[in-house]
Design a protein around this motif. Structure first.
Motif, PDB file in Angstrom:
ATOM      1  N   ARG A 165       1.482  -9.538   3.185  1.00 56.87           N
ATOM      2  CA  ARG A 165       0.040  -9.365   3.259  1.00 56.87           C
ATOM      3  C   ARG A 165      -0.337  -7.884   3.404  1.00 56.87           C
ATOM      4  O   ARG A 165      -1.332  -7.428   2.832  1.00 56.87           O
ATOM      5  CB  ARG A 165      -0.528 -10.171   4.442  1.00 56.87           C
ATOM      6  N   ALA A 166       0.460  -7.134   4.161  1.00 57.76           N
ATOM      7  CA  ALA A 166       0.174  -5.702   4.311  1.00 57.76           C
ATOM      8  C   ALA A 166       0.303  -4.982   2.973  1.00 57.76           C
ATOM      9  O   ALA A 166      -0.481  -4.079   2.659  1.00 57.76           O
ATOM     10  CB  ALA A 166       1.119  -5.097   5.343  1.00 57.76           C
ATOM     11  N   LYS A 167       1.294  -5.371   2.183  1.00 58.39           N
ATOM     12  CA  LYS A 167       1.475  -4.754   0.866  1.00 58.39           C
ATOM     13  C   LYS A 167       0.301  -5.079  -0.054  1.00 58.39           C
ATOM     14  O   LYS A 167      -0.229  -4.190  -0.755  1.00 58.39           O
ATOM     15  CB  LYS A 167       2.782  -5.237   0.255  1.00 58.39           C
ATOM     16  N   LEU A 168      -0.139  -6.335  -0.057  1.00 58.44           N
ATOM     17  CA  LEU A 168      -1.277  -6.719  -0.887  1.00 58.44           C
ATOM     18  C   LEU A 168      -2.569  -6.046  -0.411  1.00 58.44           C
ATOM     19  O   LEU A 168      -3.401  -5.638  -1.234  1.00 58.44           O
ATOM     20  CB  LEU A 168      -1.439  -8.245  -0.860  1.00 58.44           C
ATOM     21  N   ARG A 169      -2.724  -5.910   0.888  1.00 54.80           N
ATOM     22  CA  ARG A 169      -3.913  -5.239   1.413  1.00 54.80           C
ATOM     23  C   ARG A 169      -3.942  -3.769   0.984  1.00 54.80           C
ATOM     24  O   ARG A 169      -5.007  -3.220   0.668  1.00 54.80           O
ATOM     25  CB  ARG A 169      -3.948  -5.360   2.936  1.00 54.80           C
ATOM     26  N   SER A 170      -2.781  -3.150   0.951  1.00 54.16           N
ATOM     27  CA  SER A 170      -2.702  -1.760   0.499  1.00 54.16           C
ATOM     28  C   SER A 170      -3.075  -1.645  -0.977  1.00 54.16           C
ATOM     29  O   SER A 170      -3.808  -0.716  -1.373  1.00 54.16           O
ATOM     30  CB  SER A 170      -1.285  -1.228   0.734  1.00 54.16           C
ATOM     31  N   ALA A 194      -5.065  -3.677  -2.629  1.00 52.13           N
ATOM     32  CA  ALA A 194      -6.508  -3.914  -2.740  1.00 52.13           C
ATOM     33  C   ALA A 194      -7.296  -2.675  -2.310  1.00 52.13           C
ATOM     34  O   ALA A 194      -8.290  -2.304  -2.960  1.00 52.13           O
ATOM     35  CB  ALA A 194      -6.900  -5.111  -1.885  1.00 52.13           C
ATOM     36  N   ASN A 195      -6.855  -2.010  -1.238  1.00 51.83           N
ATOM     37  CA  ASN A 195      -7.557  -0.802  -0.788  1.00 51.83           C
ATOM     38  C   ASN A 195      -7.462   0.315  -1.816  1.00 51.83           C
ATOM     39  O   ASN A 195      -8.435   1.043  -2.055  1.00 51.83           O
ATOM     40  CB  ASN A 195      -6.983  -0.341   0.550  1.00 51.83           C
ATOM     41  N   ASN A 196      -6.293   0.456  -2.442  1.00 54.17           N
ATOM     42  CA  ASN A 196      -6.126   1.488  -3.477  1.00 54.17           C
ATOM     43  C   ASN A 196      -7.004   1.193  -4.685  1.00 54.17           C
ATOM     44  O   ASN A 196      -7.594   2.104  -5.277  1.00 54.17           O
ATOM     45  CB  ASN A 196      -4.660   1.574  -3.901  1.00 54.17           C
ATOM     46  N   ALA A 235      -9.860  -5.599  -6.345  1.00 57.14           N
ATOM     47  CA  ALA A 235      -9.817  -5.663  -4.888  1.00 57.14           C
ATOM     48  C   ALA A 235     -10.396  -6.984  -4.383  1.00 57.14           C
ATOM     49  O   ALA A 235      -9.861  -7.597  -3.445  1.00 57.14           O
ATOM     50  CB  ALA A 235     -10.583  -4.487  -4.293  1.00 57.14           C
ATOM     51  N   HIS A 236     -11.470  -7.435  -5.015  1.00 60.06           N
ATOM     52  CA  HIS A 236     -12.096  -8.698  -4.602  1.00 60.06           C
ATOM     53  C   HIS A 236     -11.178  -9.877  -4.888  1.00 60.06           C
ATOM     54  O   HIS A 236     -11.066 -10.799  -4.060  1.00 60.06           O
ATOM     55  CB  HIS A 236     -13.419  -8.877  -5.335  1.00 60.06           C
TER      56      HIS A 236
END
Length: 268
Positions: free
Chosen positions: A62-67, A69-71, A81-82
């Motif tokens: 999840r942390a990798k996917l969140r990164s 999306a933020n990028n 991102a959405h």
């Protein structure tokens, strides 16, 4: 949907309790160890370890996917991102898995307590609602597996099941019960689940040793429920010193009123 039931009308509440005094010590690989050396809830450690490892890997992904999306959002690709946020970072599945895990742990602990009460007219345990600050810093993996909420469920189960089935539940001061040899009383060194270097030369399983010591605290005249642990250590040390020097153990009972005689009892 929620509904209420009378706990005393549950089938498990109609099971009779035992006839003995049983001390219990909370463990990690098992829910409880009793003073007769029996382990209860032996699947608890496996359940906690599996969920801890699964949660660690899930949070890493999840942390990798969140990164990502933020990028994407910083580049202006808000659609990507959405999509990641909606399809990959939701809470519903994670919350459902967490609820299932908690239900499994709860069942394991309550089943363990019922097996203890099957033998016990009186259950003696430490107060698991109190928090203790340990000196040793533990790693993240160990902290996840030693989650405080499991201790709260164990405290709830002991109080709830004992009351419903008519078994007395007694809290005692459990300071140094795992470090003091139940045979000679001398403090040893605990290493994991083993107690080493006792005067009698035996290596004990620490949880079993603690469970044997715990019911003895129920009738200890010197160690009350709220006696500070430093004072408990001093009391235990004084007792072993008197035993080693063959001095009589001091009687902590109050002196009798003037004129009243004390009839000595036989010593076994």
């Amino acid at each position: 949907m929620h509904y209420q039931i009378d706990a005393f009308q549950m089938r498990s509440s109609r099971r009779p309790c035992g006839a003995r005094m049983i001390g219990v010590d909370k463990g990690y690989t098992e829910a409880l160890t009793d003073s007769e050396g029996e382990h209860h809830g032996t699947r608890l450690g496996t359940l906690l370890a599996a969920e801890s490892d699964r949660g660690k890997e899930r949070n890493r992904r999840r942390a990798k996917l969140r990164s990502i999306a933020n990028n994407a959002a910083r580049r202006g690709d808000h659609a990507k991102a959405h999509r990641i946020t909606v399809n990959n970072l939701g809470q519903v599945k994670r919350d459902r898995q967490a609820a299932r895990h908690r239900a499994q742990v709860r069942t394991e602990i309550f089943t363990a307590v019922h097996r203890v009460v099957d033998k016990a007219a009186t259950v003696v345990a430490e107060d698991l609602t109190k928090s203790f600050a340990g000196r040793k810093r533990l790693g993240k993996n160990v902290n996840r597996r030693l989650a405080a909420w499991t201790k709260a469920i164990t405290a709830e189960a002991l109080a709830n099941v004992s009351e419903r089935r008519g078994s007395a539940f007694v809290h005692v001061n459990a300071a140094y019960t795992a470090q003091a040899c139940h045979r000679c009383g001398r403090l040893g060194r605990r290493d994991g689940d083993r107690l080493h270097r006792t005067v009698c030369g035996v290596v004990w399983q620490a949880d079993v040793n603690a469970a044997i010591n715990i019911p003895r605290r129920a009738g200890d005249p010197d160690i009350a429920l709220h006696t500070p642990h430093q004072r408990v250590r001093q009391i235990l040390q004084d007792r072993t010193d008197r035993h080693r020097t063959r001095l009589p153990v001091q009687d902590s009972r109050p002196a009798p009123p003037s004129g009243e005689r004390i009839i000595p009892t036989a010593q076994h």
